[in-house]
Design a protein around this motif. Structure first.
Motif, PDB file in Angstrom:
ATOM      1  N   MET A 124       0.830  -1.212   0.000  1.00  0.00           N
ATOM      2  CA  MET A 124       0.000   0.000   0.000  1.00  0.00           C
ATOM      3  C   MET A 124       0.861   1.258   0.000  1.00  0.00           C
ATOM      4  O   MET A 124       0.544   2.241  -0.682  1.00  0.00           O
ATOM      5  CB  MET A 124      -0.944  -0.007   1.202  1.00  0.00           C
ATOM      6  N   ASP A 125       1.975   1.227   0.723  1.00  0.00           N
ATOM      7  CA  ASP A 125       2.895   2.362   0.755  1.00  0.00           C
ATOM      8  C   ASP A 125       3.405   2.674  -0.648  1.00  0.00           C
ATOM      9  O   ASP A 125       3.442   3.829  -1.066  1.00  0.00           O
ATOM     10  CB  ASP A 125       4.056   2.046   1.707  1.00  0.00           C
ATOM     11  N   ARG A 126       3.793   1.657  -1.367  1.00  0.00           N
ATOM     12  CA  ARG A 126       4.292   1.865  -2.738  1.00  0.00           C
ATOM     13  C   ARG A 126       3.198   2.413  -3.652  1.00  0.00           C
ATOM     14  O   ARG A 126       3.448   3.300  -4.465  1.00  0.00           O
ATOM     15  CB  ARG A 126       4.835   0.550  -3.295  1.00  0.00           C
ATOM     16  N   ILE A 127       1.995   1.905  -3.516  1.00  0.00           N
ATOM     17  CA  ILE A 127       0.891   2.359  -4.367  1.00  0.00           C
ATOM     18  C   ILE A 127       0.587   3.839  -4.128  1.00  0.00           C
ATOM     19  O   ILE A 127       0.434   4.602  -5.082  1.00  0.00           O
ATOM     20  CB  ILE A 127      -0.365   1.494  -4.158  1.00  0.00           C
ATOM     21  N   VAL A 128       0.506   4.265  -2.865  1.00  0.00           N
ATOM     22  CA  VAL A 128       0.155   5.670  -2.615  1.00  0.00           C
ATOM     23  C   VAL A 128       1.262   6.618  -3.065  1.00  0.00           C
ATOM     24  O   VAL A 128       0.984   7.768  -3.392  1.00  0.00           O
ATOM     25  CB  VAL A 128      -0.242   5.941  -1.145  1.00  0.00           C
ATOM     26  N   ARG A 129       2.503   6.139  -3.096  1.00  0.00           N
ATOM     27  CA  ARG A 129       3.590   7.003  -3.565  1.00  0.00           C
ATOM     28  C   ARG A 129       3.668   7.059  -5.083  1.00  0.00           C
ATOM     29  O   ARG A 129       3.924   8.100  -5.661  1.00  0.00           O
ATOM     30  CB  ARG A 129       4.931   6.544  -2.993  1.00  0.00           C
ATOM     31  N   TRP A 130       3.477   5.925  -5.738  1.00  0.00           N
ATOM     32  CA  TRP A 130       3.676   5.854  -7.192  1.00  0.00           C
ATOM     33  C   TRP A 130       2.389   5.978  -7.995  1.00  0.00           C
ATOM     34  O   TRP A 130       2.432   6.326  -9.174  1.00  0.00           O
ATOM     35  CB  TRP A 130       4.411   4.568  -7.562  1.00  0.00           C
ATOM     36  N   ALA A 131       1.247   5.703  -7.395  1.00  0.00           N
ATOM     37  CA  ALA A 131      -0.046   5.815  -8.095  1.00  0.00           C
ATOM     38  C   ALA A 131      -1.097   6.306  -7.105  1.00  0.00           C
ATOM     39  O   ALA A 131      -1.997   5.556  -6.716  1.00  0.00           O
ATOM     40  CB  ALA A 131      -0.429   4.469  -8.697  1.00  0.00           C
ATOM     41  N   PRO A 132      -0.994   7.571  -6.674  1.00  0.00           N
ATOM     42  CA  PRO A 132      -1.897   8.073  -5.647  1.00  0.00           C
ATOM     43  C   PRO A 132      -3.378   7.930  -5.996  1.00  0.00           C
ATOM     44  O   PRO A 132      -4.202   7.710  -5.103  1.00  0.00           O
ATOM     45  CB  PRO A 132      -1.507   9.536  -5.473  1.00  0.00           C
ATOM     46  N   ALA A 133      -3.736   8.051  -7.256  1.00  0.00           N
ATOM     47  CA  ALA A 133      -5.149   7.910  -7.636  1.00  0.00           C
ATOM     48  C   ALA A 133      -5.647   6.501  -7.339  1.00  0.00           C
ATOM     49  O   ALA A 133      -6.772   6.313  -6.878  1.00  0.00           O
ATOM     50  CB  ALA A 133      -5.348   8.249  -9.114  1.00  0.00           C
ATOM     51  N   VAL A 134      -4.797   5.507  -7.569  1.00  0.00           N
ATOM     52  CA  VAL A 134      -5.156   4.125  -7.247  1.00  0.00           C
ATOM     53  C   VAL A 134      -5.264   3.969  -5.730  1.00  0.00           C
ATOM     54  O   VAL A 134      -6.178   3.335  -5.217  1.00  0.00           O
ATOM     55  CB  VAL A 134      -4.139   3.129  -7.845  1.00  0.00           C
ATOM     56  N   GLY A 135      -4.331   4.586  -4.992  1.00  0.00           N
ATOM     57  CA  GLY A 135      -4.375   4.532  -3.529  1.00  0.00           C
ATOM     58  C   GLY A 135      -5.646   5.147  -2.978  1.00  0.00           C
ATOM     59  O   GLY A 135      -6.267   4.601  -2.062  1.00  0.00           O
ATOM     60  N   ARG A 136      -6.055   6.286  -3.546  1.00  0.00           N
ATOM     61  CA  ARG A 136      -7.294   6.917  -3.085  1.00  0.00           C
ATOM     62  C   ARG A 136      -8.494   6.002  -3.330  1.00  0.00           C
ATOM     63  O   ARG A 136      -9.376   5.878  -2.491  1.00  0.00           O
ATOM     64  CB  ARG A 136      -7.492   8.270  -3.769  1.00  0.00           C
ATOM     65  N   SER A 137      -8.516   5.348  -4.486  1.00  0.00           N
ATOM     66  CA  SER A 137      -9.604   4.425  -4.804  1.00  0.00           C
ATOM     67  C   SER A 137      -9.613   3.242  -3.831  1.00  0.00           C
ATOM     68  O   SER A 137     -10.664   2.786  -3.397  1.00  0.00           O
ATOM     69  CB  SER A 137      -9.474   3.938  -6.248  1.00  0.00           C
ATOM     70  N   MET A 138      -8.413   2.756  -3.468  1.00  0.00           N
ATOM     71  CA  MET A 138      -8.320   1.655  -2.499  1.00  0.00           C
ATOM     72  C   MET A 138      -8.906   2.072  -1.158  1.00  0.00           C
ATOM     73  O   MET A 138      -9.722   1.368  -0.580  1.00  0.00           O
ATOM     74  CB  MET A 138      -6.861   1.230  -2.312  1.00  0.00           C
ATOM     75  N   PHE A 139      -8.445   3.225  -0.646  1.00  0.00           N
ATOM     76  CA  PHE A 139      -8.918   3.694   0.656  1.00  0.00           C
ATOM     77  C   PHE A 139     -10.412   4.008   0.640  1.00  0.00           C
ATOM     78  O   PHE A 139     -11.108   3.784   1.621  1.00  0.00           O
ATOM     79  CB  PHE A 139      -8.139   4.926   1.120  1.00  0.00           C
ATOM     80  N   ALA A 140     -10.895   4.532  -0.478  1.00  0.00           N
ATOM     81  CA  ALA A 140     -12.305   4.901  -0.581  1.00  0.00           C
ATOM     82  C   ALA A 140     -13.196   3.685  -0.829  1.00  0.00           C
ATOM     83  O   ALA A 140     -14.406   3.753  -0.647  1.00  0.00           O
ATOM     84  CB  ALA A 140     -12.501   5.919  -1.700  1.00  0.00           C
ATOM     85  N   GLY A 141     -12.595   2.562  -1.246  1.00  0.00           N
ATOM     86  CA  GLY A 141     -13.390   1.368  -1.541  1.00  0.00           C
ATOM     87  C   GLY A 141     -14.260   1.564  -2.770  1.00  0.00           C
ATOM     88  O   GLY A 141     -15.388   1.086  -2.824  1.00  0.00           O
ATOM     89  N   THR A 142     -13.716   2.265  -3.768  1.00  0.00           N
ATOM     90  CA  THR A 142     -14.462   2.521  -5.000  1.00  0.00           C
ATOM     91  C   THR A 142     -13.829   1.773  -6.172  1.00  0.00           C
ATOM     92  O   THR A 142     -12.741   1.228  -6.062  1.00  0.00           O
ATOM     93  CB  THR A 142     -14.501   4.032  -5.309  1.00  0.00           C
ATOM     94  N   GLY A 143     -14.520   1.810  -7.295  1.00  0.00           N
ATOM     95  CA  GLY A 143     -14.002   1.147  -8.495  1.00  0.00           C
ATOM     96  C   GLY A 143     -13.808  -0.336  -8.258  1.00  0.00           C
ATOM     97  O   GLY A 143     -14.642  -0.992  -7.629  1.00  0.00           O
ATOM     98  N   ILE A 144     -12.683  -0.857  -8.731  1.00  0.00           N
ATOM     99  CA  ILE A 144     -12.422  -2.295  -8.579  1.00  0.00           C
ATOM    100  C   ILE A 144     -12.200  -2.697  -7.127  1.00  0.00           C
ATOM    101  O   ILE A 144     -12.210  -3.872  -6.799  1.00  0.00           O
ATOM    102  CB  ILE A 144     -11.220  -2.753  -9.440  1.00  0.00           C
ATOM    103  N   PHE A 145     -12.013  -1.723  -6.245  1.00  0.00           N
ATOM    104  CA  PHE A 145     -11.760  -2.008  -4.832  1.00  0.00           C
ATOM    105  C   PHE A 145     -13.041  -2.055  -4.000  1.00  0.00           C
ATOM    106  O   PHE A 145     -12.991  -2.248  -2.794  1.00  0.00           O
ATOM    107  CB  PHE A 145     -10.788  -0.977  -4.253  1.00  0.00           C
ATOM    108  N   LYS A 146     -14.185  -1.877  -4.639  1.00  0.00           N
ATOM    109  CA  LYS A 146     -15.466  -1.854  -3.923  1.00  0.00           C
ATOM    110  C   LYS A 146     -15.729  -3.166  -3.186  1.00  0.00           C
ATOM    111  O   LYS A 146     -16.276  -3.190  -2.095  1.00  0.00           O
ATOM    112  CB  LYS A 146     -16.605  -1.574  -4.897  1.00  0.00           C
ATOM    113  N   ARG A 147     -15.313  -4.272  -3.764  1.00  0.00           N
ATOM    114  CA  ARG A 147     -15.571  -5.584  -3.155  1.00  0.00           C
ATOM    115  C   ARG A 147     -14.532  -5.958  -2.113  1.00  0.00           C
ATOM    116  O   ARG A 147     -14.623  -7.003  -1.496  1.00  0.00           O
ATOM    117  CB  ARG A 147     -15.604  -6.664  -4.235  1.00  0.00           C
ATOM    118  N   MET A 148     -13.532  -5.128  -1.886  1.00  0.00           N
ATOM    119  CA  MET A 148     -12.440  -5.466  -0.967  1.00  0.00           C
ATOM    120  C   MET A 148     -12.622  -4.853   0.411  1.00  0.00           C
ATOM    121  O   MET A 148     -11.658  -4.566   1.099  1.00  0.00           O
ATOM    122  CB  MET A 148     -11.112  -5.011  -1.551  1.00  0.00           C
ATOM    123  N   SER A 149     -13.854  -4.670   0.867  1.00  0.00           N
ATOM    124  CA  SER A 149     -14.072  -4.016   2.159  1.00  0.00           C
ATOM    125  C   SER A 149     -13.768  -4.941   3.335  1.00  0.00           C
ATOM    126  O   SER A 149     -13.497  -4.496   4.427  1.00  0.00           O
ATOM    127  CB  SER A 149     -15.501  -3.490   2.249  1.00  0.00           C
TER     128      SER A 149
END
Length: 155
Positions: free
Chosen positions: A16-41
């Motif tokens: 997760m640390d690497r994702i938020v540094r190199w792809a912050p938009a993906v990190g925001r989606s992960m934390f928000a539980g949106t997009g493809i990360f919606k099912r990962m709650s």
């Protein structure tokens, strides 16, 4: 965060640390539980990555209820600060800890895989007169199991 501290972090947190540094938009989606990360709650898929002490806490109904409330409130307020916070662990501190002159006590779990004990030991060594109290076998969430060490320091 020192290299030694970073290498002792659990894999999911390093990832997760690497994702938020190199792809912050993906990190925001992960934390928000949106997009493809919606099912990962659910935390279930990642439980095995955490130290035993944290797995025990994270699997209790009381913790799950509090975690759901916390996650919901954090998402309601926006996830940008969480992304910024996580990305900041790999950056140098903004100022020297040695300039701290107030009584300082660190209480840290020795089995913390999120913020490994090496980080607390390093910070403790930077502050003259600071105390370090470690919790044997304590994970990142040791206060959910026993708030006694913190309450004793506060009283």
């Amino acid at each position: 965060m020192s290299r030694k501290t970073y290498t002792h972090r659990i894999p999911v947190v390093k990832w997760m640390d690497r994702i938020v540094r190199w792809a912050p938009a993906v990190g925001r989606s992960m934390f928000a539980g949106t997009g493809i990360f919606k099912r990962m709650s659910s935390r279930e898929p990642n439980l095995e990555a955490w130290p035993r002490a944290d797995r025990l806490v994270m699997s209790t109904p009381a913790f799950l209820a509090l975690s759901d409330l916390d996650t919901g409130e954090a998402r309601r307020q926006g996830v940008d600060e969480a992304v910024t916070d996580l990305a900041g662990y790999s950056r140098p501190l903004p100022g020297p800890l040695g300039s701290i002159s107030v009584p300082t006590v660190f209480i840290h779990g020795e089995a913390d895989g999120n913020v490994p004990i090496e980080g607390a030991r390093w910070a403790h060594a930077q502050i003259d007169g600071a105390e370090l109290h470690t919790i044997p076998d304590g994970g990142h969430l040791f206060l959910f199991e026993d708030a006694g060490p913190l309450l004793r320091e506060l009283t």
